[in-house]
Design a protein around this motif. Structure first.
Motif, PDB file in Angstrom:
ATOM      1  N   GLN A 113       0.860  -1.191   0.000  1.00 46.12           N
ATOM      2  CA  GLN A 113       0.000   0.000   0.000  1.00 46.12           C
ATOM      3  C   GLN A 113       0.900   1.246   0.000  1.00 46.12           C
ATOM      4  O   GLN A 113       1.220   1.801   1.046  1.00 46.12           O
ATOM      5  CB  GLN A 113      -0.928   0.006   1.212  1.00 46.12           C
ATOM      6  CG  GLN A 113      -1.953   1.111   1.164  1.00 46.12           C
ATOM      7  CD  GLN A 113      -2.892   1.075   2.365  1.00 46.12           C
ATOM      8  OE1 GLN A 113      -2.748   0.261   3.265  1.00 46.12           O
ATOM      9  NE2 GLN A 113      -3.848   1.975   2.367  1.00 46.12           N
ATOM     10  N   PRO A 114       1.301   1.701  -1.197  1.00 49.08           N
ATOM     11  CA  PRO A 114       2.289   2.775  -1.290  1.00 49.08           C
ATOM     12  C   PRO A 114       1.810   4.149  -0.847  1.00 49.08           C
ATOM     13  O   PRO A 114       2.613   5.045  -0.659  1.00 49.08           O
ATOM     14  CB  PRO A 114       2.676   2.796  -2.765  1.00 49.08           C
ATOM     15  CG  PRO A 114       1.744   1.906  -3.478  1.00 49.08           C
ATOM     16  CD  PRO A 114       0.983   1.112  -2.488  1.00 49.08           C
ATOM     17  N   ASP A 115       0.523   4.318  -0.648  1.00 47.90           N
ATOM     18  CA  ASP A 115       0.016   5.643  -0.274  1.00 47.90           C
ATOM     19  C   ASP A 115      -0.388   5.737   1.203  1.00 47.90           C
ATOM     20  O   ASP A 115      -1.143   6.613   1.591  1.00 47.90           O
ATOM     21  CB  ASP A 115      -1.171   6.019  -1.164  1.00 47.90           C
ATOM     22  CG  ASP A 115      -2.323   5.045  -1.062  1.00 47.90           C
ATOM     23  OD1 ASP A 115      -2.150   3.950  -0.492  1.00 47.90           O
ATOM     24  OD2 ASP A 115      -3.422   5.373  -1.566  1.00 47.90           O
ATOM     25  N   ARG A 116       0.151   4.860   2.023  1.00 44.95           N
ATOM     26  CA  ARG A 116      -0.143   4.899   3.463  1.00 44.95           C
ATOM     27  C   ARG A 116       0.882   5.812   4.137  1.00 44.95           C
ATOM     28  O   ARG A 116       2.068   5.504   4.200  1.00 44.95           O
ATOM     29  CB  ARG A 116      -0.086   3.489   4.055  1.00 44.95           C
ATOM     30  CG  ARG A 116      -0.559   3.422   5.478  1.00 44.95           C
ATOM     31  CD  ARG A 116      -0.723   1.951   5.917  1.00 44.95           C
ATOM     32  NE  ARG A 116      -1.337   1.860   7.207  1.00 44.95           N
ATOM     33  CZ  ARG A 116      -0.646   1.788   8.347  1.00 44.95           C
ATOM     34  NH1 ARG A 116       0.665   1.787   8.321  1.00 44.95           N
ATOM     35  NH2 ARG A 116      -1.274   1.709   9.488  1.00 44.95           N
ATOM     36  N   ALA A 117       0.421   6.936   4.647  1.00 47.20           N
ATOM     37  CA  ALA A 117       1.300   7.979   5.175  1.00 47.20           C
ATOM     38  C   ALA A 117       2.173   7.484   6.319  1.00 47.20           C
ATOM     39  O   ALA A 117       3.366   7.831   6.377  1.00 47.20           O
ATOM     40  CB  ALA A 117       0.466   9.179   5.617  1.00 47.20           C
ATOM     41  N   GLU A 118       1.620   6.689   7.224  1.00 47.83           N
ATOM     42  CA  GLU A 118       2.401   6.235   8.377  1.00 47.83           C
ATOM     43  C   GLU A 118       3.609   5.403   7.950  1.00 47.83           C
ATOM     44  O   GLU A 118       4.687   5.514   8.527  1.00 47.83           O
ATOM     45  CB  GLU A 118       1.533   5.419   9.349  1.00 47.83           C
ATOM     46  CG  GLU A 118       0.474   6.232  10.051  1.00 47.83           C
ATOM     47  CD  GLU A 118      -0.794   6.434   9.226  1.00 47.83           C
ATOM     48  OE1 GLU A 118      -0.884   5.889   8.094  1.00 47.83           O
ATOM     49  OE2 GLU A 118      -1.675   7.160   9.692  1.00 47.83           O
ATOM     50  N   THR A 119       3.410   4.567   6.944  1.00 46.67           N
ATOM     51  CA  THR A 119       4.516   3.748   6.445  1.00 46.67           C
ATOM     52  C   THR A 119       5.595   4.629   5.818  1.00 46.67           C
ATOM     53  O   THR A 119       6.790   4.447   6.077  1.00 46.67           O
ATOM     54  CB  THR A 119       4.007   2.711   5.427  1.00 46.67           C
ATOM     55  OG1 THR A 119       2.975   1.929   6.025  1.00 46.67           O
ATOM     56  CG2 THR A 119       5.126   1.802   4.964  1.00 46.67           C
ATOM     57  N   LEU A 120       5.174   5.592   5.009  1.00 48.90           N
ATOM     58  CA  LEU A 120       6.129   6.511   4.387  1.00 48.90           C
ATOM     59  C   LEU A 120       6.893   7.306   5.445  1.00 48.90           C
ATOM     60  O   LEU A 120       8.105   7.510   5.328  1.00 48.90           O
ATOM     61  CB  LEU A 120       5.387   7.466   3.441  1.00 48.90           C
ATOM     62  CG  LEU A 120       4.778   6.799   2.209  1.00 48.90           C
ATOM     63  CD1 LEU A 120       3.742   7.708   1.567  1.00 48.90           C
ATOM     64  CD2 LEU A 120       5.863   6.418   1.215  1.00 48.90           C
ATOM     65  N   TYR A 121       6.197   7.738   6.482  1.00 49.66           N
ATOM     66  CA  TYR A 121       6.814   8.482   7.576  1.00 49.66           C
ATOM     67  C   TYR A 121       7.906   7.638   8.245  1.00 49.66           C
ATOM     68  O   TYR A 121       9.032   8.101   8.436  1.00 49.66           O
ATOM     69  CB  TYR A 121       5.726   8.871   8.581  1.00 49.66           C
ATOM     70  CG  TYR A 121       6.173   9.751   9.713  1.00 49.66           C
ATOM     71  CD1 TYR A 121       6.147  11.145   9.595  1.00 49.66           C
ATOM     72  CD2 TYR A 121       6.600   9.219  10.913  1.00 49.66           C
ATOM     73  CE1 TYR A 121       6.535  11.964  10.632  1.00 49.66           C
ATOM     74  CE2 TYR A 121       6.996  10.030  11.964  1.00 49.66           C
ATOM     75  CZ  TYR A 121       6.956  11.401  11.821  1.00 49.66           C
ATOM     76  OH  TYR A 121       7.349  12.213  12.859  1.00 49.66           O
TER      77      TYR A 121
END
Length: 194
Positions: A113-121
């Motif tokens: 899920q490339p658009d999950r903000a928490e993961t990107l953070y």
């Protein structure tokens, strides 16, 4: 009758109902009730990876990372691509300063899920801990963009967006310092000709 009910999906329907109640309880900050309901869902339908991942997340929020890790492991044994389980294992590894391991789990969660903000953070934070501030800024900026879109209606997203912005400023400083150090270490064209 039990076999027929299970075959027709009634057990799964009931398990999904406990799951829904567990999520609702969690949103209302009733953690013990949420855990009890997800336990009921797991008892009724123990082959659902998402249930273990959610219980792991609840336990992580409850401050019991060992139990959370066991739930995430169980979830990943059923479905290695379960997003929340990969994210949760990443958080545990990050908190334990196991940054290579954290990066692996966060990357798996991001791939699903490339658009999950928490993961990107967390990808940004993990790259920062590995002293790769260019990559850290890349992922943190993506997280900030998503938080900004959510910030209009979500106070928590506004707070996270401000945190992401602060981190990006810090990464800019660190990148500039690194470039300055590298420039000092590089011989100039005049030095090379002598």
């Amino acid at each position: 009758m039990a076999r027929l009910t299970a075959r027709l999906g009634m057990t799964r329907y009931e398990a999904d109902e406990y799951y829904r109640i567990a999520l609702d309880s969690f949103q209302k900050k009733k953690l013990e009730e949420a855990i009890n309901n997800i336990n009921s869902a797991i008892d009724m339908y123990p082959r659902r990876a998402e249930y273990y991942a959610v219980r792991g997340y609840f336990r992580l929020q409850d401050g019991t990372p060992t139990e959370a890790g066991a739930d995430f492991d169980q979830s990943l044994a059923i479905n290695p691509y379960e997003i929340l389980a990969n994210f949760g294992k990443g958080v545990i590894a990050y908190n334990d300063k196991e940054y290579d391991e954290a990066l692996t789990y966060f990357t798996n969660a991001w791939a699903a899920q490339p658009d999950r903000a928490e993961t990107l953070y967390y990808l940004g934070l993990t790259f920062h801990r590995q002293r790769d501030n260019v990559q850290a800024k890349y992922y943190m900026s993506q997280a900030a963009d998503i938080y900004e879109k959510l910030a209009e209606n979500d106070r928590e997203a506004r707070k996270r967006m401000r945190n992401a912005d602060k981190w990006m400023s810090e990464f800019d400083k660190l990148i500039a310092e690194q470039l300055k150090r590298e420039d000092v270490l590089q011989p100039s064209a005049d030095d090379a000709s002598n």
